[in-house]
Scaffold this motif. Structure first.
Motif, mmCIF file in Angstrom:
data_model
loop_
_atom_site.group_PDB
_atom_site.id
_atom_site.type_symbol
_atom_site.label_atom_id
_atom_site.label_comp_id
_atom_site.label_asym_id
_atom_site.label_seq_id
_atom_site.Cartn_x
_atom_site.Cartn_y
_atom_site.Cartn_z
ATOM 1 N N ARG A 155 32.803 32.363 39.563
ATOM 2 C CA ARG A 155 31.740 33.335 39.828
ATOM 3 C C ARG A 155 31.085 33.766 38.520
ATOM 4 N N THR A 161 35.139 39.082 36.797
ATOM 5 C CA THR A 161 35.958 39.986 35.987
ATOM 6 C C THR A 161 36.873 39.193 35.060
ATOM 7 N N GLU A 171 43.171 35.923 42.660
ATOM 8 C CA GLU A 171 43.872 35.320 43.805
ATOM 9 C C GLU A 171 42.845 35.161 44.926
ATOM 10 N N TYR A 172 42.909 34.035 45.622
ATOM 11 C CA TYR A 172 42.068 33.844 46.802
ATOM 12 C C TYR A 172 42.975 33.546 47.990
ATOM 13 N N MET A 206 45.490 34.804 49.346
ATOM 14 C CA MET A 206 46.928 34.884 49.053
ATOM 15 C C MET A 206 47.430 33.673 48.267
ATOM 16 N N ALA A 230 44.389 38.493 37.381
ATOM 17 C CA ALA A 230 43.641 39.751 37.482
ATOM 18 C C ALA A 230 42.865 39.715 38.786
ATOM 19 N N GLY A 254 47.113 39.942 43.947
ATOM 20 C CA GLY A 254 47.405 38.874 42.997
ATOM 21 C C GLY A 254 48.838 38.363 42.925
ATOM 22 N N VAL A 261 42.042 45.063 39.663
ATOM 23 C CA VAL A 261 41.402 44.820 38.357
ATOM 24 C C VAL A 261 40.031 45.449 38.239
ATOM 25 N N LYS A 262 39.314 45.543 39.364
ATOM 26 C CA LYS A 262 37.930 46.041 39.243
ATOM 27 C C LYS A 262 37.884 47.527 38.899
HETATM 28 C C1 LIG Z 1 37.329 34.351 49.592
HETATM 29 C C2 LIG Z 1 38.055 35.434 48.852
HETATM 30 C C3 LIG Z 1 39.384 35.659 49.120
HETATM 31 C C4 LIG Z 1 40.082 36.651 48.426
HETATM 32 N N1 LIG Z 1 41.404 36.802 48.667
HETATM 33 C C5 LIG Z 1 42.118 37.637 47.860
HETATM 34 C C6 LIG Z 1 43.529 37.700 47.975
HETATM 35 O O1 LIG Z 1 44.160 37.065 48.786
HETATM 36 N N2 LIG Z 1 44.188 38.513 47.101
HETATM 37 C C7 LIG Z 1 43.536 39.239 46.132
HETATM 38 O O2 LIG Z 1 44.184 39.884 45.319
HETATM 39 N N3 LIG Z 1 42.195 39.224 46.054
HETATM 40 C C8 LIG Z 1 41.469 38.426 46.890
HETATM 41 N N4 LIG Z 1 40.121 38.371 46.769
HETATM 42 C C9 LIG Z 1 39.451 39.289 45.863
HETATM 43 C C10 LIG Z 1 39.262 38.681 44.498
HETATM 44 O O3 LIG Z 1 40.405 38.104 44.002
HETATM 45 C C11 LIG Z 1 38.786 39.764 43.568
HETATM 46 O O4 LIG Z 1 37.517 40.168 43.965
HETATM 47 C C12 LIG Z 1 38.768 39.326 42.119
HETATM 48 O O5 LIG Z 1 38.484 40.438 41.334
HETATM 49 C C13 LIG Z 1 37.749 38.256 41.876
HETATM 50 O O6 LIG Z 1 37.888 37.814 40.542
HETATM 51 P P1 LIG Z 1 36.607 37.535 39.680
HETATM 52 O O7 LIG Z 1 35.900 38.861 39.512
HETATM 53 O O8 LIG Z 1 37.130 37.040 38.371
HETATM 54 O O9 LIG Z 1 35.760 36.534 40.390
HETATM 55 C C14 LIG Z 1 39.399 37.417 47.468
HETATM 56 C C15 LIG Z 1 38.039 37.187 47.237
HETATM 57 C C16 LIG Z 1 37.381 36.203 47.903
HETATM 58 C C17 LIG Z 1 35.923 35.954 47.582
#
Ligand SMILES: Cc1cc2nc3c(=O)[nH]c(=O)nc-3n(C[C@H](O)[C@H](O)[C@H](O)COP(=O)(O)O)c2cc1C
Length: 174
Positions: free
Chosen positions: A13, A17, A79-80, A82, A111, A115, A144-145
């Motif tokens: 992205r 972050t 994390e995405y 889980m 982060a 996570g 983290v945000k």
């Molecule tokens: C499709 C999707 C699935 C996500 N699933 C999780 C998750 O399982 N666990 C988690 O901690 N955050 C999850 N998130 C939130 C992101 O991890 C969080 O917004 C993170 O700060 C994104 O990192 P970035 O800012 O570096 O892109 C998810 C976000 C997206 C878009």
């Protein structure tokens, strides 16, 4: 002489972050470490053992060469669903046979909103490919945000934890 660290963000992205974290760390350690952000994560082909031969795809060769040239590696990832973001896991799958991370000092910062699952899974993957990843070089930053905002680490204890992880990584490089 500064050490060379290749930083890999598990987020593709633009306003990530995790990219911001890498940028903050690179500025904080300027003069001690040249921290280069690996830009090719999203253009690596999907891992396919059939392509993992003596002439792998050029993007894979370039990735492996950058890793070989680096003294250490910093991974920052969300994390995405889980788990580990697919593009990061894909990149690591390309290193299983070629073993660029074997004995390589690595720091892992997960982060994310939560996570834990991605952090545990990545730790397992990195250890199985023999990365030098002591516990002190691993950090989970949940929520983290709320802690990294406007280009800064706004949470003091997170700032101290990031510095401790980097101290561990730099120690592993000596
Ligand atoms: C499709 C999707 C699935 C996500 N699933 C999780 C998750 O399982 N666990 C988690 O901690 N955050 C999850 N998130 C939130 C992101 O991890 C969080 O917004 C993170 O700060 C994104 O990192 P970035 O800012 O570096 O892109 C998810 C976000 C997206 C878009």
């Amino acid at each position: 002489m500064p050490v060379n660290i290749l930083a890999i963000s598990g987020s593709t992205r633009q306003q990530s972050t995790n990219h911001t974290l890498i940028h903050i760390i690179a500025e904080l350690y300027a003069g001690t470490a040249n921290i280069t952000h690996f830009e090719g994560l999203s253009t690596l082909p999907h891992f396919n053992p059939d392509l993992d031969n003596n002439t792998p795809p050029p993007a894979v060769t370039a990735f492996r060469e950058q890793l070989r040239a680096a003294d250490g590696v910093l991974i920052c990832t969300p994390e995405y669903a889980m788990g580990v973001p697919g593009s990061l896991k894909n990149a690591l799958d390309w290193l299983v046979s070629s073993m660029e991370l074997s004995k390589k000092p690595v720091a892992l910062i997960t982060a994310s909103s939560m996570g834990e699952q991605a952090h545990a899974s990545l730790t397992g993957t990195l250890l199985v490919i023999e990365a030098n990843l002591p516990e002190a070089s691993r950090l989970l930053i949940p929520f983290v945000k709320a802690k990294v905002k406007d280009g800064k680490i706004t949470d003091e204890s997170t700032f101290q934890e990031v510095k401790a992880v980097m101290a561990s990584l730099l120690y592993s490089l000596t």
